[in-house]
Design an enzyme around this catalytic site. Structure first.
Site, PDB file in Angstrom:
ATOM      1  CE  LYS A  14      -4.330   1.353   0.227  1.00 38.79           C
ATOM      2  NZ  LYS A  14      -5.514   0.726  -0.388  1.00 38.79           N
ATOM      3  CG  ASP A  27      -7.284   3.619  -1.082  1.00 37.65           C
ATOM      4  OD1 ASP A  27      -8.058   2.654  -1.059  1.00 37.65           O
ATOM      5  OD2 ASP A  27      -7.084   4.329  -0.083  1.00 37.65           O
TER       6      ASP A  27
HETATM    7  P1  NDP Z   1     -13.164   7.921  -3.004  1.00 32.70           P
HETATM    8  O1  NDP Z   1     -12.083   8.920  -2.770  1.00 32.70           O
HETATM    9  O2  NDP Z   1     -13.703   7.739  -4.367  1.00 32.70           O
HETATM   10  O3  NDP Z   1     -14.401   8.221  -2.041  1.00 32.70           O
HETATM   11  C1  NDP Z   1     -14.243   8.287  -0.659  1.00 32.70           C
HETATM   12  C2  NDP Z   1     -15.572   8.702  -0.075  1.00 32.70           C
HETATM   13  O4  NDP Z   1     -15.452   8.700   1.355  1.00 32.70           O
HETATM   14  C3  NDP Z   1     -15.976  10.114  -0.436  1.00 32.70           C
HETATM   15  O5  NDP Z   1     -17.375  10.190  -0.427  1.00 32.70           O
HETATM   16  C4  NDP Z   1     -15.380  10.941   0.710  1.00 32.70           C
HETATM   17  O6  NDP Z   1     -16.058  12.168   0.911  1.00 32.70           O
HETATM   18  C5  NDP Z   1     -15.610  10.022   1.872  1.00 32.70           C
HETATM   19  N1  NDP Z   1     -14.579  10.241   2.890  1.00 32.70           N
HETATM   20  C6  NDP Z   1     -13.231  10.170   2.750  1.00 32.70           C
HETATM   21  N2  NDP Z   1     -12.596  10.436   3.898  1.00 32.70           N
HETATM   22  C7  NDP Z   1     -13.562  10.688   4.786  1.00 32.70           C
HETATM   23  C8  NDP Z   1     -13.558  11.009   6.150  1.00 32.70           C
HETATM   24  N3  NDP Z   1     -12.406  11.144   6.851  1.00 32.70           N
HETATM   25  N4  NDP Z   1     -14.760  11.189   6.754  1.00 32.70           N
HETATM   26  C9  NDP Z   1     -15.917  11.034   6.071  1.00 32.70           C
HETATM   27  N5  NDP Z   1     -15.995  10.729   4.764  1.00 32.70           N
HETATM   28  C10 NDP Z   1     -14.830  10.550   4.141  1.00 32.70           C
HETATM   29  O7  NDP Z   1     -12.579   6.546  -2.408  1.00 32.70           O
HETATM   30  P2  NDP Z   1     -13.044   5.078  -2.721  1.00 32.70           P
HETATM   31  O8  NDP Z   1     -14.515   5.025  -2.884  1.00 32.70           O
HETATM   32  O9  NDP Z   1     -12.163   4.520  -3.757  1.00 32.70           O
HETATM   33  O10 NDP Z   1     -12.634   4.348  -1.359  1.00 32.70           O
HETATM   34  C11 NDP Z   1     -13.509   4.295  -0.229  1.00 32.70           C
HETATM   35  C12 NDP Z   1     -12.999   3.245   0.733  1.00 32.70           C
HETATM   36  O11 NDP Z   1     -12.983   1.972   0.074  1.00 32.70           O
HETATM   37  C13 NDP Z   1     -11.600   3.429   1.277  1.00 32.70           C
HETATM   38  O12 NDP Z   1     -11.526   2.906   2.601  1.00 32.70           O
HETATM   39  C14 NDP Z   1     -10.768   2.575   0.345  1.00 32.70           C
HETATM   40  O13 NDP Z   1      -9.548   2.170   0.966  1.00 32.70           O
HETATM   41  C15 NDP Z   1     -11.682   1.405   0.160  1.00 32.70           C
HETATM   42  N6  NDP Z   1     -11.453   0.601  -1.030  1.00 32.70           N
HETATM   43  C16 NDP Z   1     -11.497   1.137  -2.291  1.00 32.70           C
HETATM   44  C17 NDP Z   1     -11.298   0.337  -3.376  1.00 32.70           C
HETATM   45  C18 NDP Z   1     -11.444   0.867  -4.769  1.00 32.70           C
HETATM   46  O14 NDP Z   1     -11.360   0.063  -5.697  1.00 32.70           O
HETATM   47  N7  NDP Z   1     -11.688   2.139  -4.974  1.00 32.70           N
HETATM   48  C19 NDP Z   1     -10.948  -1.086  -3.239  1.00 32.70           C
HETATM   49  C20 NDP Z   1     -11.029  -1.572  -1.891  1.00 32.70           C
HETATM   50  C21 NDP Z   1     -11.227  -0.732  -0.830  1.00 32.70           C
HETATM   51  P3  NDP Z   1     -15.356  13.528   0.372  1.00 32.70           P
HETATM   52  O15 NDP Z   1     -15.520  13.496  -1.105  1.00 32.70           O
HETATM   53  O16 NDP Z   1     -16.105  14.606   1.053  1.00 32.70           O
HETATM   54  O17 NDP Z   1     -13.918  13.429   0.827  1.00 32.70           O
END
Ligand code: NDP
Length: 448
Positions: free
Chosen positions: A126, A166
């Site tokens: 990572k 990510d």
């Molecule tokens: P994105 O950046 O596309 O979206 C993240 C989402 O979470 C946004 O809506 C963001 O809101 C919100 N968010 C981020 N940080 C915070 C916080 N501290 N408090 C509240 N809301 C928060 O990321 P992904 O959808 O790709 O990833 C989401 C999760 O899934 C992560 O934990 C990632 O590690 C995990 N994941 C992702 C994969 C992938 O293929 N994308 C694969 C496996 C796991 P805002 O826009 O306001 O920041």
């Protein structure tokens, strides 16, 4: 507690006392491995746990770049290469101000088990940076990505370490990172996944994590006598995972009624309008207030005291898809009080340990992220296969493989839980099934 497990947890605490997320992940995983350790004394003899909690290496580096005002900016970059016993290191890059070594190590550690669960030949790693892409111009993001890759390229390669996206690293960032890698090395190779379709990306990679989550939930519900069709679903987040989880839930006949971002959440009892959500988040990169403004059935709530909001509604299934520790004990109590049947993690470690235990004690079907969100990395591995073959598969081919992988993951963890006398404990099942493959490969490869 098993004496060997306890000893290793204590050593990790002593050596990494300033890394709370890493300690949390190690404690959670190692505790659930107790029955395996008891059955396999050879793992202690070969110090398998000590070796698993120590990454092969971590690189931490300075990233210097210039913003649009001409000011020099400095960020910190990381890559934790955790374990390559079953394949090249594989795991995403996270760009978010909260990124530090503890977060990268917790994610890298978890990734080893997740990647193993997919059944594909990928090790765990990572990386990321405390850089915040939010509010930056495309030029600034490009400048940052080019500087980041100018250091990172020394440590990665298609057979060595293959990063992906990510939080904060989507198609735009992967494109800039790939371009810089190619410029420096002269190699056109599958060194990153999540690439655009015009330069080696895989169809269905964008959808994979959210879709995979729903395929696994569908199978789990089916095996426990329920049907996804007609279920009401709470989702947190509104990023890549959340959007495609909502979309697939709706395709399977369920209704997702919530989503959120870091400043607020939406409750839409008519069901989230995915096309509108995509427009707001993927095209305009705007806040959810814009979703609520365009959708009369939706309520928008501002987060005032850091509350999570979305877990307070009457739903059958809850899917935390935003970030770590976003579903705590109070949220778990609210979900149980509202009669939730299943909770499956789309994000990495979104549920706190006490919340997980509360859900399990109250008979809620609970699947940890390392199993339920593995569809993303599994499809990344399929992207690597396509790059090696220099072929592109159709959306349907990739989607069918993804579904098959997620159904297998569920049965692997279900069987592992049963074999070790913990039927229905999918957390233990996932850790055990993921661990055994890596541990056996490490044993076979000697003391390295
Ligand atoms: P994105 O950046 O596309 O979206 C993240 C989402 O979470 C946004 O809506 C963001 O809101 C919100 N968010 C981020 N940080 C915070 C916080 N501290 N408090 C509240 N809301 C928060 O990321 P992904 O959808 O790709 O990833 C989401 C999760 O899934 C992560 O934990 C990632 O590690 C995990 N994941 C992702 C994969 C992938 O293929 N994308 C694969 C496996 C796991 P805002 O826009 O306001 O920041």
């Amino acid at each position: 507690m098993n004496a060997y497990v306890e000893k290793v947890i204590n050593e990790v605490k002593a050596k990494n006392s300033f890394e709370p997320e890493f300690l949390q992940a190690v404690s959670e995983v190692l505790t659930s491995l107790e029955p395996v350790i008891a059955k396999h004394p050879e793992f202690e003899e070969h110090k398998i746990l000590e070796r698993m909690v120590e990454p092969d290496r971590i690189v931490s580096f300075r990233v210097t770049w210039r913003d649009d005002k001409g000011q020099v900016q400095v960020n910190r970059g990381y890559r934790a290469q955790f374990n390559s016993s079953i394949g090249p290191y594989k795991g995403g890059l996270r760009f978010h101000p909260s990124v530090n070594q503890s977060i990268i190590k917790f994610l890298g550690f978890e990734q080893c088990f997740k990647n193993s669960l997919t059944g594909l030949p990928i090790g765990g790693g990572k990386g990321g940076s405390d850089f915040d892409p939010k509010g930056k111009s495309d030029r600034e993001v490009m400048a940052f990505c080019q500087s980041f890759m100018t250091e990172l390229y020394k440590y990665i390669g298609k057979d060595e370490d293959v990063p992906a996206g990510d939080i904060g690293v989507g198609g735009r960032e992967i494109g800039y990172l790939y371009g810089q890698y190619k410029r420096i090395t002269g190699l056109y190779e599958g060194v990153l996944t999540g690439k655009g379709l015009t330069y080696g990306g895989s169809l269905a990679r964008t959808e994979a994590t959210g879709y995979g989550l729903l395929y696994l939930v569908e199978e789990m519900l089916k095996c426990n006598g329920h049907d996804i069709k007609g279920k009401t679903v709470a989702v947190s987040g509104s990023g890549n995972v959340a959007i495609y989880a909502i979309q697939k839930a709706q395709q399977l006949g369920a209704k997702a009624v919530t989503c959120s971002d870091s400043t607020g959440w939406v409750y839409d009892p008519e069901g989230i309008d995915v096309a509108l959500l995509k427009e707001v988040k993927e095209v305009k990169r705007a806040r959810l207030t814009e979703y609520a403004a365009a959708r009369p059935s939706a309520e928008y709530h501002e987060k005032k005291n850091g509350e999570h909001g979305v877990w307070n509604y009457k739903v059958d299934v809850a899917l935390p898809c935003a970030t770590q520790n976003e579903l705590d004990l109070d949220d778990a109590k609210a979900l149980v009080a509202n009669g939730v049947t299943a909770v499956a993690e789309g994000a990495n470690m979104p549920t706190t340990l006490d919340a997980t235990e509360y859900l399990q004690k109250n008979g809620v079907l609970f699947v940890p992220g390392k199993a339920s969100n593995a569809g993303g990395v599994a499809t990344s591995a399929l992207e690597m296969s396509q790059n090696s073959e220099r072929l592109s598969w159709t959306f349907e081919e990739v989607d069918a493989k993804l579904k098959n992988i997620m159904v297998n993951i569920f049965h692997n963890l279900d069987n592992a839980a049963k074999e070790y006398g913990m039927e229905g404990n999918y957390v233990a099942g996932a850790n055990i099934a993921g661990f055994l493959k890596v541990a056996e490969a490490m044993m076979a490869q000697g003391w390295v």
